[in-house]
Write an enzyme that holds these catalytic residues in place. Structure first.
Site, PDB file in Angstrom:
ATOM      1  CD  GLU A 167      -3.008  -1.275   2.111  1.00 52.24           C
ATOM      2  OE1 GLU A 167      -2.944  -0.529   3.111  1.00 52.24           O
ATOM      3  OE2 GLU A 167      -3.962  -2.060   1.897  1.00 52.24           O
TER       4      GLU A 167
ATOM      5  CD  GLU B  48      -4.726 -11.126  -5.683  1.00 54.60           C
ATOM      6  OE1 GLU B  48      -4.191 -10.068  -5.276  1.00 54.60           O
ATOM      7  OE2 GLU B  48      -5.855 -11.484  -5.334  1.00 54.60           O
TER       8      GLU B  48
HETATM    9  N1  THU Z   1      -6.070  -6.503  -2.374  1.00 55.19           N
HETATM   10  C1  THU Z   1      -5.250  -7.458  -2.908  1.00 55.19           C
HETATM   11  O1  THU Z   1      -4.055  -7.520  -2.594  1.00 55.19           O
HETATM   12  N2  THU Z   1      -5.783  -8.328  -3.794  1.00 55.19           N
HETATM   13  C2  THU Z   1      -7.082  -8.329  -4.216  1.00 55.19           C
HETATM   14  O2  THU Z   1      -7.443  -9.097  -5.099  1.00 55.19           O
HETATM   15  C3  THU Z   1      -8.028  -7.420  -3.588  1.00 55.19           C
HETATM   16  C4  THU Z   1      -7.473  -6.389  -2.698  1.00 55.19           C
HETATM   17  C5  THU Z   1      -5.489  -5.530  -1.459  1.00 55.19           C
HETATM   18  C6  THU Z   1      -5.456  -4.123  -1.998  1.00 55.19           C
HETATM   19  C7  THU Z   1      -5.457  -3.320  -0.721  1.00 55.19           C
HETATM   20  O3  THU Z   1      -4.108  -3.189  -0.267  1.00 55.19           O
HETATM   21  C8  THU Z   1      -6.222  -4.174   0.275  1.00 55.19           C
HETATM   22  O4  THU Z   1      -6.249  -5.480  -0.279  1.00 55.19           O
HETATM   23  C9  THU Z   1      -7.649  -3.699   0.520  1.00 55.19           C
HETATM   24  O5  THU Z   1      -8.359  -3.578  -0.653  1.00 55.19           O
END
Ligand code: THU
Length: 160
Positions: free
Chosen positions: A64, A75
């Site tokens: 993030e 992913e």
């Molecule tokens: N997130 C993922 O890493 N993969 C996904 O397929 C959905 C969401 C992450 C993005 C963000 O850092 C957190 O989960 C909340 O959305």
């Protein structure tokens, strides 16, 4: 006028123990990398482990950013790393798991739409399905036999 019905078929396992040893190991690596995710804003940690055709495993976690849209999902972190480090390899399987620091996630967490789009690019490129296994922190594991299975009406290079 014609009507098209699109169906999606998934397998649901009661728990990770129902998977083969190879897949349990892949999911274990996803769990380990998940817990190292950098998710100070959402507190939602995601891990992905990708098994390549020559046996290597490439992992990724969500990263993030204070400028929220600059962050990246687990992913895509993993699949772009695999594409960069092993450009000649085929992707066989991906295991995905998510954990929230706010509540227990007991339902499988599927990859978001943007990650499905990123993953399907490699499926089309290698002309071979990528199996997906996804779960929360505990509970059921879902299996999709390919990315296309969970991305109907795919936009890919054939559309260009
Ligand atoms: N997130 C993922 O890493 N993969 C996904 O397929 C959905 C969401 C992450 C993005 C963000 O850092 C957190 O989960 C909340 O959305």
């Amino acid at each position: 006028m014609k009507k098209l019905d699109i169906t999606t078929s998934l397998e649901v396992y009661d728990s990770v123990e129902e998977l083969s040893e190879e897949l349990q190991d892949l999911m274990k690596q996803a769990v380990e990398v998940r817990d190292q995710a950098y998710a100070p804003y959402s507190k939602f940690k995601v891990g992905a482990a990708i098994l390549l055709d020559k046996g290597e495993v490439v992992v990724g976690s969500n990263q993030e950013n204070a400028s929220y849209p600059s962050g990246l999902c687990a992913e895509r972190t993993a699949v772009y790393y695999a594409g960069a480090k092993f450009p000649g390899s085929r992707i066989l399987k991906i295991a995905i798991t998510a954990r929230s620091l706010n509540q227990e996630i007991t339902k499988p967490v599927p990859p978001c739409g943007a990650c499905r789009q990123a993953l399907v690019e490699y499926e089309v490129k290698q002309k071979e399905a990528i199996e997906l296994y996804f779960m929360g922190e505990t509970g059921e594991v879902m299996k999709a036999a390919s990315v296309a299975e969970i991305l109907p009406l795919v936009f890919d290079s054939n559309c260009l």
